[in-house]
Design a protein around this motif. Sequence first.
Motif, PDB file in Angstrom:
ATOM      1  N   PHE A   1      -6.414  -3.258  -7.570  1.00 30.64           N
ATOM      2  CA  PHE A   1      -5.840  -4.525  -6.795  1.00 30.64           C
ATOM      3  C   PHE A   1      -6.123  -5.720  -7.586  1.00 30.64           C
ATOM      4  N   LEU A   2      -7.559  -5.929  -8.158  1.00 27.51           N
ATOM      5  CA  LEU A   2      -7.862  -7.112  -8.776  1.00 27.51           C
ATOM      6  C   LEU A   2      -7.275  -7.017 -10.387  1.00 27.51           C
ATOM      7  N   GLU A   3      -6.929  -5.941 -10.625  1.00 28.06           N
ATOM      8  CA  GLU A   3      -6.704  -6.054 -12.148  1.00 28.06           C
ATOM      9  C   GLU A   3      -5.130  -6.120 -12.028  1.00 28.06           C
ATOM     10  N   GLU A   4      -4.528  -5.826 -11.287  1.00 24.81           N
ATOM     11  CA  GLU A   4      -2.946  -5.716 -11.023  1.00 24.81           C
ATOM     12  C   GLU A   4      -2.331  -6.868 -10.261  1.00 24.81           C
ATOM     13  N   GLY A   5      -3.188  -7.485  -9.345  1.00 25.98           N
ATOM     14  CA  GLY A   5      -2.673  -8.644  -8.576  1.00 25.98           C
ATOM     15  C   GLY A   5      -1.906  -8.416  -7.307  1.00 25.98           C
ATOM     16  N   SER A   6      -1.627  -7.012  -7.169  1.00 25.90           N
ATOM     17  CA  SER A   6      -0.779  -6.796  -5.880  1.00 25.90           C
ATOM     18  C   SER A   6      -1.673  -5.550  -5.361  1.00 25.90           C
ATOM     19  N   ALA A   7      -0.988  -5.233  -4.135  1.00 23.85           N
ATOM     20  CA  ALA A   7      -1.483  -3.883  -3.512  1.00 23.85           C
ATOM     21  C   ALA A   7      -0.298  -3.571  -2.482  1.00 23.85           C
ATOM     22  N   THR A   8      -0.366  -2.402  -1.878  1.00 25.39           N
ATOM     23  CA  THR A   8       0.622  -1.933  -0.988  1.00 25.39           C
ATOM     24  C   THR A   8      -0.027  -1.681   0.374  1.00 25.39           C
ATOM     25  N   SER A   9       0.855  -1.314   1.494  1.00 28.13           N
ATOM     26  CA  SER A   9       0.342  -1.023   2.691  1.00 28.13           C
ATOM     27  C   SER A   9      -0.694   0.285   2.757  1.00 28.13           C
ATOM     28  N   ARG A  10      -0.436   1.078   1.721  1.00 23.72           N
ATOM     29  CA  ARG A  10      -1.291   2.243   1.649  1.00 23.72           C
ATOM     30  C   ARG A  10      -2.839   1.860   1.087  1.00 23.72           C
ATOM     31  N   THR A  11      -2.739   0.970   0.177  1.00 24.51           N
ATOM     32  CA  THR A  11      -4.117   0.390  -0.149  1.00 24.51           C
ATOM     33  C   THR A  11      -4.997   0.195   1.139  1.00 24.51           C
ATOM     34  N   VAL A  12      -3.957  -0.873   2.112  1.00 25.34           N
ATOM     35  CA  VAL A  12      -4.607  -1.444   3.219  1.00 25.34           C
ATOM     36  C   VAL A  12      -5.055  -0.224   3.942  1.00 25.34           C
ATOM     37  N   LYS A  13      -4.415   0.846   4.232  1.00 23.33           N
ATOM     38  CA  LYS A  13      -4.485   2.070   5.204  1.00 23.33           C
ATOM     39  C   LYS A  13      -5.957   2.475   4.795  1.00 23.33           C
ATOM     40  N   HIS A  14      -6.136   3.051   3.686  1.00 28.44           N
ATOM     41  CA  HIS A  14      -7.312   3.649   3.161  1.00 28.44           C
ATOM     42  C   HIS A  14      -8.670   2.609   3.235  1.00 28.44           C
ATOM     43  N   LEU A  15      -8.383   1.278   3.094  1.00 32.53           N
ATOM     44  CA  LEU A  15      -9.540   0.142   3.278  1.00 32.53           C
ATOM     45  C   LEU A  15      -9.451   0.130   4.773  1.00 32.53           C
ATOM     46  N   ASP A  16      -8.624   0.185   5.589  1.00 29.56           N
ATOM     47  CA  ASP A  16      -8.890  -0.046   7.166  1.00 29.56           C
ATOM     48  C   ASP A  16      -9.717   1.068   7.495  1.00 29.56           C
ATOM     49  N   ARG A  17      -9.434   2.199   7.081  1.00 34.00           N
ATOM     50  CA  ARG A  17     -10.202   3.574   7.539  1.00 34.00           C
ATOM     51  C   ARG A  17     -11.704   3.570   7.419  1.00 34.00           C
ATOM     52  N   CYS A  18     -12.307   2.458   6.267  1.00 32.99           N
ATOM     53  CA  CYS A  18     -13.612   2.446   6.117  1.00 32.99           C
ATOM     54  C   CYS A  18     -14.558   1.776   7.419  1.00 32.99           C
TER      55      CYS A  18
END
Length: 406
Positions: free
Chosen positions: A58-75
Amino acid sequence: MKTDIHSKYLETEWISEADDILRSCVHCGFCTATCPTYQELGDERDGPRGRIYLIKQFLEEGSATSRTVKHLDRCLTCRACETTCPSGVEYGRLVDLGRHAIDQEVTRSLLDRVMRWALLRILPYRRRFGFLLSIGQLLRPILPAILRNKIPARQHPEPWPGNKHDRLMLAMNGCAQAAATPNTNVSTARVLARLGVSLVSPKGDGCCGAASYHLSAHDEAIQHARRNIDAWWPYVERGVESIVITASGCGSMVKDYGKLLGNDKDYADKARVISGLARDISEVLDSEDLSVLDPVEIPERVAVHCPCSLQHGQQLPDVVENILTELGLKTTQTDEKLLCCGSAGTYSILQPTLSNRLLDRKIEALMIDGPDEIVTANVGCQMHLASKSEISVRHWIEIVDEITSR
């Protein structure tokens, strides 16, 4: 780990810290062995190493998707991975920074936004939470079991002991604990009084800010921290020895006030002092001569649950059990001590399926030696464990109060 941060983040005040944490990871994978969600799901993206890669991407590309959010939310942000990481990666800090940044880029579903808004408007506010809790307790007998079990029985506050000792410590009232289990701090005050310490309950303090911070409402978390510092500072000037915190989740947060407000020109110095004074009640008792308590011997055998915020966040994994053993209590064998119970602040509400799987696993691990009671050190864990446990669950300081009450 080599990084190539996107230009849109190069000027942000937090990117240097996030980049340093990313670079400290050596991809060894030791963290996966103690990550509860990786153990349950077996998906690399649901382990610390995988989430680090997602934040890096995310920090290298400057964008993310809802899939990224899902996996971070599970933490769970339990930080068990930090305990086992040989490189000292500050994963908990990184995931908080990553979530906050990604939430500025990705729009959550309407239901998710509403739930998070409601949690931020209710949980950190003692009176609001207490009012809704009292309604739930009133309706508890007629609620379906799945809801009834999540609502603790009403606890009527007992008298606070008089302040007659020269030694002075300050109690943190907090939000959820003050409403759900007010006698935890009363028991603390009584035990400390027997040790020659007056525990003062201040006016004006409240939520430590952890709920807001972990839900990416960082500005709100800072406001909670500032309010607490303002409420406590007059007592600091009077020379209190410690700020005693009986909810270990709050303790982890308050001990980080110095970092959280490190760039605040008005509060940075005070925040560092407050963090230095903050002590879990187990730390306080561990430094006292407990022989003066003269405990009575009881046949009860207790299973000690050490919350993640105490064993990983504050790095105090064995203190509670050592204190109970010193006082003559019989503690039982437990299993998988490093794994989270699934409470994790608001996690049990936002991730109920995973939370309940972890809860079932934790209760089984606590019950392997047939205890008569479970004790813990954090109100969220206490309520979560009690929702499914067939035996009593309470804060460990309450049993210390009980056996030293003569």
